[in-house]
Design a protein around this motif. Structure first.
Motif, PDB file in Angstrom:
ATOM      1  N   ALA A  49       0.848  -1.197   0.000  1.00  7.50           N
ATOM      2  CA  ALA A  49       0.000   0.000   0.000  1.00  7.50           C
ATOM      3  C   ALA A  49       0.882   1.245   0.000  1.00  7.50           C
ATOM      4  N   LYS A  50       0.496   2.217  -0.774  1.00 10.37           N
ATOM      5  CA  LYS A  50       1.253   3.459  -0.849  1.00 10.37           C
ATOM      6  C   LYS A  50       0.936   4.322   0.368  1.00 10.37           C
ATOM      7  N   ASP A  51       1.976   4.884   0.952  1.00 15.44           N
ATOM      8  CA  ASP A  51       1.816   5.780   2.089  1.00 15.44           C
ATOM      9  C   ASP A  51       1.571   7.183   1.542  1.00 15.44           C
ATOM     10  N   THR A  52       0.356   7.682   1.696  1.00 14.98           N
ATOM     11  CA  THR A  52       0.003   8.983   1.133  1.00 14.98           C
ATOM     12  C   THR A  52      -0.038  10.091   2.178  1.00 14.98           C
ATOM     13  N   THR A  53       0.341   9.800   3.414  1.00 15.49           N
ATOM     14  CA  THR A  53       0.246  10.817   4.458  1.00 15.49           C
ATOM     15  C   THR A  53       1.179  11.991   4.192  1.00 15.49           C
ATOM     16  N   ALA A  54       2.383  11.735   3.716  1.00  7.88           N
ATOM     17  CA  ALA A  54       3.320  12.822   3.428  1.00  7.88           C
ATOM     18  C   ALA A  54       2.791  13.693   2.291  1.00  7.88           C
ATOM     19  N   ALA A  55       2.235  13.075   1.270  1.00 11.33           N
ATOM     20  CA  ALA A  55       1.688  13.826   0.145  1.00 11.33           C
ATOM     21  C   ALA A  55       0.479  14.659   0.578  1.00 11.33           C
ATOM     22  N   GLN A  56      -0.372  14.091   1.413  1.00  8.23           N
ATOM     23  CA  GLN A  56      -1.540  14.824   1.895  1.00  8.23           C
ATOM     24  C   GLN A  56      -1.131  16.005   2.766  1.00  8.23           C
ATOM     25  N   GLN A  57      -0.124  15.809   3.611  1.00  7.72           N
ATOM     26  CA  GLN A  57       0.343  16.899   4.459  1.00  7.72           C
ATOM     27  C   GLN A  57       0.969  18.010   3.614  1.00  7.72           C
ATOM     28  N   SER A  58       1.744  17.635   2.609  1.00  8.85           N
ATOM     29  CA  SER A  58       2.347  18.634   1.722  1.00  8.85           C
ATOM     30  C   SER A  58       1.280  19.431   0.985  1.00  8.85           C
ATOM     31  N   GLN A  59       0.246  18.735   0.521  1.00 13.48           N
ATOM     32  CA  GLN A  59      -0.837  19.429  -0.185  1.00 13.48           C
ATOM     33  C   GLN A  59      -1.546  20.394   0.747  1.00 13.48           C
ATOM     34  N   SER A  60      -1.771  19.996   1.987  1.00 10.69           N
ATOM     35  CA  SER A  60      -2.417  20.881   2.966  1.00 10.69           C
ATOM     36  C   SER A  60      -1.570  22.114   3.237  1.00 10.69           C
ATOM     37  N   GLU A  61      -0.251  21.919   3.341  1.00  6.89           N
ATOM     38  CA  GLU A  61       0.642  23.049   3.568  1.00  6.89           C
ATOM     39  C   GLU A  61       0.656  24.005   2.371  1.00  6.89           C
ATOM     40  N   LEU A  62       0.642  23.454   1.160  1.00  8.75           N
ATOM     41  CA  LEU A  62       0.574  24.297  -0.038  1.00  8.75           C
ATOM     42  C   LEU A  62      -0.740  25.065  -0.092  1.00  8.75           C
ATOM     43  N   ASP A  63      -1.832  24.396   0.231  1.00  6.12           N
ATOM     44  CA  ASP A  63      -3.134  25.069   0.248  1.00  6.12           C
ATOM     45  C   ASP A  63      -3.133  26.224   1.238  1.00  6.12           C
TER      46      ASP A  63
END
Length: 127
Positions: free
Chosen positions: A81-95
Motif C-alpha cells: 500500500a502506498k503511504d500517502t500521508t506525506a503527500a496529503q500533508q504537503s498538499q495541505s501546507e501548499l493550500d
C-alpha cells in the motif's frame, strides 16, 4: 495459503484463484494480470534481471505484465500500500500557503485582493 494471497496491485483477496496461476489469470477487482513477477516470491527489483530464482530466464522486461515464467511462486505480501500521508500533508501546507480551500478545490479565499496586488506589482510606472 490461498486465503491470504492478495492481488499485487490492489490488495484484493485471491481466495478463489486456483494454483498454479495461469498466464491468463487476472484480478477480478482491478483487472491486473496475476502471472507476473510482482506476485512472485522470487521478485527482487534490486537484481539486474529482477529475479532471485537462478534458473529462471531473465527475459522478462515488465514485472507487471503476464509472462511465461515456469518458476512463478505466489507470495502473500506482494501488495504494498502506498503511504500517502506525506503527500496529503504537503498538499495541505501548499493550500494554506496560497490561501486555497482544501474543501472547495482550488478557489482562493482572497482572490480579489490577490488580483489587486498582482496588478499593482506589474503596473506600468508611466500610468
Amino acid at each position: 495459503m490461498m486465503d491470504e494471497l492478495v492481488c499485487w496491485k490492489c490488495g484484493a483477496p485471491l481466495e478463489e484463484l486456483l494454483l498454479p496461476i495461469a498466464r491468463t489469470d487476472h484480478c477480478k477487482s482491478c483487472g491486473a494480470d496475476l502471472h507476473v513477477c510482482r506476485l512472485c516470491k522470487f521478485y527482487n527489483p534490486g537484481q539486474s534481471d529482477g529475479c532471485d530464482e537462478p534458473l529462471a530466464a531473465g527475459s522478462v522486461t515488465d514485472a507487471t505484465r503476464s509472462n511465461f515464467c515456469d518458476y512463478l511462486s505466489p507470495r502473500e505480501n506482494a501488495f504494498e500500500a502506498k503511504d500517502t500521508t506525506a503527500a496529503q500533508q504537503s498538499q495541505s501546507e501548499l493550500d494554506a500557503l496560497f490561501g486555497l480551500s482544501s474543501k472547495s478545490g482550488i478557489t482562493p479565499d482572497n482572490s480579489d485582493a490577490a488580483l489587486h496586488d498582482l496588478k499593482a506589482l506589474f503596473k506600468d510606472p508611466d500610468d
